[in-house]
Each structure stands twice: as C-alpha cells, then as structure tokens.
Design an enzyme around this catalytic site. Structure first.
Site, mmCIF file in Angstrom:
data_model
loop_
_atom_site.group_PDB
_atom_site.id
_atom_site.type_symbol
_atom_site.label_atom_id
_atom_site.label_comp_id
_atom_site.label_asym_id
_atom_site.label_seq_id
_atom_site.Cartn_x
_atom_site.Cartn_y
_atom_site.Cartn_z
ATOM 1 N N HIS A 69 -6.800 -5.592 2.907
ATOM 2 C CA HIS A 69 -5.848 -4.886 3.254
ATOM 3 C C HIS A 69 -5.082 -6.209 4.387
ATOM 4 O O HIS A 69 -5.867 -6.551 4.944
ATOM 5 C CB HIS A 69 -6.220 -3.825 4.112
ATOM 6 C CG HIS A 69 -6.744 -2.560 3.318
ATOM 7 N ND1 HIS A 69 -6.003 -1.611 3.161
ATOM 8 C CD2 HIS A 69 -7.937 -2.516 2.867
ATOM 9 C CE1 HIS A 69 -6.602 -0.593 2.811
ATOM 10 N NE2 HIS A 69 -7.780 -1.076 2.082
ATOM 11 N N ASN A 81 -12.587 -3.028 2.956
ATOM 12 C CA ASN A 81 -13.630 -1.769 2.721
ATOM 13 C C ASN A 81 -14.437 -2.266 1.602
ATOM 14 O O ASN A 81 -14.091 -2.066 0.462
ATOM 15 C CB ASN A 81 -13.169 -0.382 2.626
ATOM 16 C CG ASN A 81 -12.293 -0.136 3.947
ATOM 17 O OD1 ASN A 81 -12.597 -0.330 4.995
ATOM 18 N ND2 ASN A 81 -11.173 0.415 3.637
ATOM 19 N N HIS A 101 -9.743 -5.157 -2.849
ATOM 20 C CA HIS A 101 -8.578 -5.104 -2.392
ATOM 21 C C HIS A 101 -8.667 -5.558 -0.686
ATOM 22 O O HIS A 101 -9.560 -5.112 -0.023
ATOM 23 C CB HIS A 101 -7.803 -3.994 -2.677
ATOM 24 C CG HIS A 101 -8.482 -2.828 -2.133
ATOM 25 N ND1 HIS A 101 -9.545 -2.188 -2.738
ATOM 26 C CD2 HIS A 101 -8.231 -2.077 -1.052
ATOM 27 C CE1 HIS A 101 -9.965 -1.316 -2.099
ATOM 28 N NE2 HIS A 101 -9.102 -1.064 -1.040
ATOM 29 N N GLU A 103 -12.252 3.552 -1.208
ATOM 30 C CA GLU A 103 -11.945 4.529 -2.227
ATOM 31 C C GLU A 103 -11.578 4.070 -3.573
ATOM 32 O O GLU A 103 -11.933 4.691 -4.559
ATOM 33 C CB GLU A 103 -10.966 5.376 -1.306
ATOM 34 C CG GLU A 103 -11.412 6.136 -0.478
ATOM 35 C CD GLU A 103 -10.248 7.210 0.162
ATOM 36 O OE1 GLU A 103 -9.301 7.086 -0.358
ATOM 37 O OE2 GLU A 103 -10.949 7.982 1.000
ATOM 38 N N ASP A 163 0.878 -1.221 -0.029
ATOM 39 C CA ASP A 163 0.099 0.037 0.188
ATOM 40 C C ASP A 163 0.915 1.186 0.007
ATOM 41 O O ASP A 163 1.879 1.420 0.846
ATOM 42 C CB ASP A 163 -0.982 0.004 1.349
ATOM 43 C CG ASP A 163 -2.116 0.938 1.149
ATOM 44 O OD1 ASP A 163 -3.330 0.789 1.226
ATOM 45 O OD2 ASP A 163 -1.907 2.384 0.938
ATOM 46 N N ILE A 164 0.612 2.123 -0.699
ATOM 47 C CA ILE A 164 1.128 3.402 -1.091
ATOM 48 C C ILE A 164 1.170 4.336 -0.037
ATOM 49 O O ILE A 164 2.128 5.067 0.186
ATOM 50 C CB ILE A 164 1.186 3.812 -2.412
ATOM 51 C CG1 ILE A 164 2.152 4.875 -2.796
ATOM 52 C CG2 ILE A 164 -0.162 4.696 -2.381
ATOM 53 C CD1 ILE A 164 3.357 4.223 -3.366
HETATM 54 P P1 AMP Z 1 -9.857 1.526 0.405
HETATM 55 O O1 AMP Z 1 -10.350 1.865 -1.122
HETATM 56 O O2 AMP Z 1 -10.204 2.843 1.300
HETATM 57 O O3 AMP Z 1 -9.880 0.456 1.157
HETATM 58 O O4 AMP Z 1 -8.202 1.873 0.335
HETATM 59 C C1 AMP Z 1 -7.549 2.008 -1.130
HETATM 60 C C2 AMP Z 1 -5.912 1.857 -0.496
HETATM 61 O O5 AMP Z 1 -5.185 1.955 -1.871
HETATM 62 C C3 AMP Z 1 -5.303 3.033 0.276
HETATM 63 O O6 AMP Z 1 -4.726 2.489 1.455
HETATM 64 C C4 AMP Z 1 -4.478 3.603 -0.544
HETATM 65 O O7 AMP Z 1 -3.247 4.012 0.045
HETATM 66 C C5 AMP Z 1 -4.024 2.636 -1.487
HETATM 67 N N1 AMP Z 1 -3.428 3.102 -2.979
HETATM 68 C C6 AMP Z 1 -4.105 3.903 -3.611
HETATM 69 N N2 AMP Z 1 -3.232 4.043 -4.597
HETATM 70 C C7 AMP Z 1 -2.233 3.291 -4.630
HETATM 71 C C8 AMP Z 1 -1.063 2.802 -5.424
HETATM 72 N N3 AMP Z 1 -1.049 3.438 -6.841
HETATM 73 N N4 AMP Z 1 -0.290 1.732 -5.031
HETATM 74 C C9 AMP Z 1 -0.633 1.278 -3.759
HETATM 75 N N5 AMP Z 1 -1.476 1.544 -3.077
HETATM 76 C C10 AMP Z 1 -2.356 2.499 -3.313
#
Ligand code: AMP
Ligand code: ZN
Length: 142
Positions: free
Chosen positions: A102, A87, A100, A95, A31-32
């Site tokens: 975590h 999520n 995905h 988001e 995760d970035i």
């Molecule tokens: P969520 O959709 O809230 O479960 O989380 C989306 C996750 O994707 C967040 O923790 C971001 O930090 C991660 N994220 C978004 N863009 C990237 C990327 N390009 N590379 C790695 N992780 C990402």
C-alpha cells in the site's frame, strides 16, 4: 496464478482496474477503497500470499517499482509524504491473499496515525530481553 484471486483476475484483465504502471514482474493500480486520494497498490504478477514466500527477483522488483512510483504519486496528489505498508498475513489485517504494497499519500492533519501505533503488545523490554530477542531472530535469519 490463482483462478479465484481477485488480484490475479486484475492481472489477467478479467476485472477492471485503474492501472498506474506495469512491467514484467509487477503491476500497480489504484486501491478501490482509498484511504486517501492516490492510494496505490503494487503487486507481483506471480500469485504469492506472503512476503517471505516471494522469490528474490519479485522482492527486488516490488521495491524497484515502489521506488519508481512513490515520488510521482506524491507529486500528482500534491502531498509531501506517504505511508508505505504491507499487511502480511490475516492477523495483520491482510484480506487479499496476494502480496501487495500500500502507498497511502499523507498530509498534516489527515487524522492518520503512525504504523508503530497500530499495535501495542509490549512496554519497553529490558536490555536482557532485547538481547534475547535479537539472538532468537539472528539464529533464524543468519
Ligand atoms: P489488505 O489485504 O487488507 O492489505 O487490503 C486489500 C486492499 O485491496 C483493500 O485496501 C481494498 O480496498 C483493495 N481492493 C480490493 N479489491 C480491489 C479491486 N478490485 N481493485 C482495487 N483494489 C481492491
Ligand atoms: Zn493472486
């Protein structure tokens, strides 16, 4: 595949990622914006927004990859535990509209909470209410 989806773009190699593991159906990368070092995401290669819309094959493949990786992530980060979560839908905080998982490495004193502490929309329901809830769900999944 979705043209604009950021995770589909990672799968296609259009956006760089810190890749951990890949097989026919799944991809795992860091995760970035990590909650803890080693915070990893596992995604299906198919563009699917929500868990309930995954094929059975992708659902199985995701859990297989989770099972394969979680111990190694904990060992590599030298932590004893992890929080694993999804999520699922915007109201839960999703988001990126591509399923995905975590994996967040956890240690005592990391100031993180428990997943059950995320939401509190009810007190303890009565036995009757619990029976009703269980029945309503059973009717839809049986
Ligand atoms: P969520 O959709 O809230 O479960 O989380 C989306 C996750 O994707 C967040 O923790 C971001 O930090 C991660 N994220 C978004 N863009 C990237 C990327 N390009 N590379 C790695 N992780 C990402
Ligand atoms: Zn996608």
């Amino acid at each position: 595949m979705s043209e604009s989806c950021i995770f589909c773009r990672i799968i296609r190699g259009e956006i760089p990622s810190y890749k951990i593991y890949e097989d026919e159906r799944t991809l795992a990368f860091l995760d970035i914006n990590p909650s803890a070092p080693g915070h990893t995401l596992i995604i299906p290669k198919a563009h699917v927004t929500r868990v309930e819309d995954l094929s059975e094959e992708d659902a199985e493949a995701l859990f297989r990859t989770l099972h394969r990786l979680v111990g190694g992530i904990q060992d590599a980060m030298e932590v004893p535990s992890s929080t694993i979560g999804i999520n699922n839908g915007p109201e839960s905080g999703q988001e990126v509209p591509h399923v995905h998982i975590h994996i967040i490495p956890r240690t005592r004193g990391d100031r993180g909470g428990i997943m059950q502490g995320l939401v509190r929309t009810t007190g303890r329901p009565s036995g009757e209410a619990m029976l009703d809830i269980a029945e309503r769900i059973r009717e839809r999944v049986g």
